[in-house]
Design an enzyme around this catalytic site. Structure first.
Site, PDB file in Angstrom:
ATOM      1  N   LEU A 177       0.892  -1.151   0.000  1.00  0.00           N
ATOM      2  CA  LEU A 177       0.000   0.000   0.000  1.00  0.00           C
ATOM      3  C   LEU A 177       0.930   1.200   0.000  1.00  0.00           C
ATOM      4  CD1 LEU A 177      -3.036   0.605   0.076  1.00  0.00           C
ATOM      5  CD2 LEU A 177      -2.892   0.662   2.577  1.00  0.00           C
ATOM      6  N   ASP A 178       0.785   2.081  -1.001  1.00  0.00           N
ATOM      7  CA  ASP A 178       1.709   3.193  -1.170  1.00  0.00           C
ATOM      8  C   ASP A 178       1.930   3.954   0.132  1.00  0.00           C
ATOM      9  OD1 ASP A 178       1.765   2.574  -3.836  1.00  0.00           O
ATOM     10  OD2 ASP A 178       0.333   4.120  -4.419  1.00  0.00           O
ATOM     11  N   LYS A 179       3.122   4.535   0.249  1.00  0.00           N
ATOM     12  CA  LYS A 179       3.449   5.347   1.421  1.00  0.00           C
ATOM     13  C   LYS A 179       2.428   6.469   1.617  1.00  0.00           C
ATOM     14  CE  LYS A 179       7.263   8.012   3.443  1.00  0.00           C
ATOM     15  NZ  LYS A 179       8.669   8.461   3.254  1.00  0.00           N
TER      16      LYS A 179
END
Length: 237
Positions: free
Chosen positions: A99-101
């Site tokens: 899950l993207d930063k």
């Protein structure tokens, strides 16, 4: 899992030795004399020479985290804000997927590497659901284009058709989207093709698991029912 694997996993002996014990009639599962083909399920009691072995300490870890923005889904401990140090679990765990930063919401972590590919494999068509806020008003053309699939030149791929609808809490700028694939920064890239910038991206469901009331930054163990709902055909947990 197979009985010999269960016994050896407790550290009591090797699998070969476990097979010898089973053949000798020294092993009972839930009171019944075991055979080489016996399977061990959650809650089963395994005894060797009348003594319980294994206990539940040998079970793998399965947790759900509501990841905050700013946490990176990596097992590299030298990376500031890595998800492993953030969770701080006593067992060695790793995230299932990414899950993207800049994104937040539901992510699963486990100590069981065997299930990762089963959950992430595209051909299994496992759903992941997101709530997305964009920088300008959503149009019907945008929703239709996203649903059909979007050509992403930088990845040389066209995304699979997906389900998308306006979110009732703010239908002008927020939409709900359900994907069955997980390309790198997929939703952000799809939106950019239509000239939209993502302001907030929150994952709210993975297959049967909903984020629910889990607070940002908190995690919890999955129940047995939730685990089996993720992969109904799996018996070895």
């Amino acid at each position: 899992m197979r009985l010999n694997k269960y016994i050896s996993g407790t550290g009591a002996c090797s699998r070969r030795e476990a097979d010898a014990w089973i053949e000798a009639g020294r092993v009972r599962v839930n009171g019944a004399v075991a055979t080489l083909g016996t399977q061990v399920n959650d809650g089963d009691e395994v005894k060797v020479d009348g003594r319980i072995v294994g206990a539940r300490a040998q079970q793998h870890v399965y947790i759900a985290l509501n990841k905050p923005v700013g946490i990176t889904c990596t097992t590299e401990r030298h990376v500031p804000g890595n998800i492993i140090d953030f969770v701080g679990h006593r067992e060695r765990i790793f995230p299932i997927g990414r899950l993207d930063k800049e994104s937040e919401g539901l992510i699963l972590l486990t100590s069981n590497g065997d299930i990762v590919n089963e959950i992430l494999r595209v051909e299994n068509h496992h759903e992941k659901e997101y709530l997305v806020t964009v920088d300008r008003d959503i149009t019907g053309a945008f929703l239709a284009g996203m649903a059909r699939g979007v050509r992403l030149p930088e990845l040389n791929v066209t995304t699979k058709p997906c389900r998308i609808e306006r979110a009732p809490q703010r239908p002008d700028r927020v939409f709900r989207i359900v994907l069955t694939q997980g390309l790198n920064r997929q939703i952000r890239r799809m939106c950019a093709v239509f000239g939209y910038d993502v302001r907030r991206l929150q994952r709210v469901r993975i297959i049967n698991l909903a984020l629910g009331s889990l607070k940002v930054g908190k995690w919890r163990d999955l129940t047995a029912a939730e685990r089996h709902g993720l992969l109904p055909q799996r018996t070895d947990w």
